[in-house]
Scaffold this active site. Structure first.
Site, mmCIF file in Angstrom:
data_model
loop_
_atom_site.group_PDB
_atom_site.id
_atom_site.type_symbol
_atom_site.label_atom_id
_atom_site.label_comp_id
_atom_site.label_asym_id
_atom_site.label_seq_id
_atom_site.Cartn_x
_atom_site.Cartn_y
_atom_site.Cartn_z
ATOM 1 N N LYS A 11 0.556 -1.071 0.013
ATOM 2 C CA LYS A 11 0.076 0.371 -0.465
ATOM 3 C C LYS A 11 0.930 1.141 -0.145
ATOM 4 O O LYS A 11 1.846 1.618 0.172
ATOM 5 C CB LYS A 11 -0.761 0.152 1.258
ATOM 6 C CG LYS A 11 -2.481 -0.679 2.175
ATOM 7 C CD LYS A 11 -2.789 -0.883 2.369
ATOM 8 C CE LYS A 11 -3.673 -2.134 3.084
ATOM 9 N NZ LYS A 11 -4.399 -2.577 3.863
ATOM 10 N N TYR A 51 -12.258 -2.666 -3.441
ATOM 11 C CA TYR A 51 -12.437 -2.684 -2.344
ATOM 12 C C TYR A 51 -14.510 -3.057 -1.655
ATOM 13 O O TYR A 51 -15.239 -2.511 -0.901
ATOM 14 C CB TYR A 51 -12.740 -2.016 -0.856
ATOM 15 C CG TYR A 51 -10.756 -1.703 -0.605
ATOM 16 C CD1 TYR A 51 -10.413 -2.587 0.483
ATOM 17 C CD2 TYR A 51 -10.003 -0.392 -1.379
ATOM 18 C CE1 TYR A 51 -9.105 -2.434 0.299
ATOM 19 C CE2 TYR A 51 -8.716 -0.638 -0.362
ATOM 20 C CZ TYR A 51 -8.455 -1.937 0.363
ATOM 21 O OH TYR A 51 -7.237 -1.765 0.752
ATOM 22 N N ASN A 114 -1.228 -0.271 7.790
ATOM 23 C CA ASN A 114 -1.064 -1.425 7.849
ATOM 24 C C ASN A 114 -0.504 -1.932 6.771
ATOM 25 O O ASN A 114 -0.244 -3.290 6.637
ATOM 26 C CB ASN A 114 -1.970 -2.666 8.325
ATOM 27 C CG ASN A 114 -3.105 -2.619 6.956
ATOM 28 O OD1 ASN A 114 -3.196 -2.226 5.791
ATOM 29 N ND2 ASN A 114 -4.186 -3.357 7.024
ATOM 30 N N HIS A 117 -1.607 -5.838 1.630
ATOM 31 C CA HIS A 117 -2.810 -6.251 1.213
ATOM 32 C C HIS A 117 -2.197 -7.717 0.909
ATOM 33 O O HIS A 117 -1.731 -7.945 0.304
ATOM 34 C CB HIS A 117 -3.504 -5.066 0.112
ATOM 35 C CG HIS A 117 -4.800 -6.284 -0.200
ATOM 36 N ND1 HIS A 117 -6.063 -6.180 0.430
ATOM 37 C CD2 HIS A 117 -5.278 -6.918 -1.372
ATOM 38 C CE1 HIS A 117 -6.822 -7.720 -0.105
ATOM 39 N NE2 HIS A 117 -6.458 -7.619 -1.396
ATOM 40 N N GLU A 128 -8.953 -10.821 -7.824
ATOM 41 C CA GLU A 128 -7.729 -9.399 -7.189
ATOM 42 C C GLU A 128 -6.709 -9.330 -9.080
ATOM 43 O O GLU A 128 -6.496 -8.834 -9.129
ATOM 44 C CB GLU A 128 -7.074 -9.626 -6.309
ATOM 45 C CG GLU A 128 -8.487 -8.909 -4.795
ATOM 46 C CD GLU A 128 -8.386 -8.831 -4.117
ATOM 47 O OE1 GLU A 128 -9.064 -9.014 -2.864
ATOM 48 O OE2 GLU A 128 -7.206 -9.739 -3.329
#
Length: 152
Positions: A11, A51, A114, A117, A128
């Site tokens: 990310k 998402y 975080n 992913h 994905e």
């Protein structure tokens, strides 16, 4: 175990903090094969599709805003049990609950930043991978040390 593929994305916080090499290295040292890699600035449309399962959740807009706030390194990894193993390498979604030695346990501080992913199952991985990569962007190849990675 069957050879499978999974989607992993570093990310914007991971890219901005210079963690790309560290994260790639962990997957390579584990013995997985990188078959797709690119850096991009995701569009809001791509982020919304990625998402989409969270579309009705109150945090959806924040997810889209964050993932589109900077460059993302998108990857496809291949190997025996790579989906479950990648999840273990990545660690719990909430970094404070992630075990030391995991990517999030070592490199992330809070859920909003975080770092990484990873697909959570075979169906999600396929979705994905198809969302982020065209078939032409994925490479079938055999590492020269393949016989040292896995038993035939």
């Amino acid at each position: 175990m069957a050879v499978e593929r999974t989607f992993v994305a570093i990310k914007p916080d991971g890219v901005q903090r210079g963690l790309v090499g560290e994260i790639l290295g962990r997957f390579e040292r584990k013995g997985f094969k990188l078959v797709g890699l690119k850096q991009l600035a995701p569009s809001r449309e791509l982020a919304g599709e990625h998402y989409g399962v969270h579309r009705e959740r109150p945090f959806f807009a924040g997810l889209v805003d964050f993932i589109t706030s900077g460059p993302v390194v998108a990857m496809v990894w291949e190997g025996d049990g790579v989906i479950a193993s990648a999840r273990k390498l990545i660690g719990a979604t909430k970094p404070l609950e992630a075990e030391p030695g995991t990517i999030r346990g070592d490199l992330a501080v809070n859920i909003g930043r975080n770092v990484i992913h990873g697909s959570d199952g075979p169906d999600t991985a396929q979705f994905e991978i198809n969302l982020w990569f065209s078939p032409e962007e994925l490479n079938a190849w055999t590492p020269s040390d393949q016989s040292w990675r896995v038993e035939s």
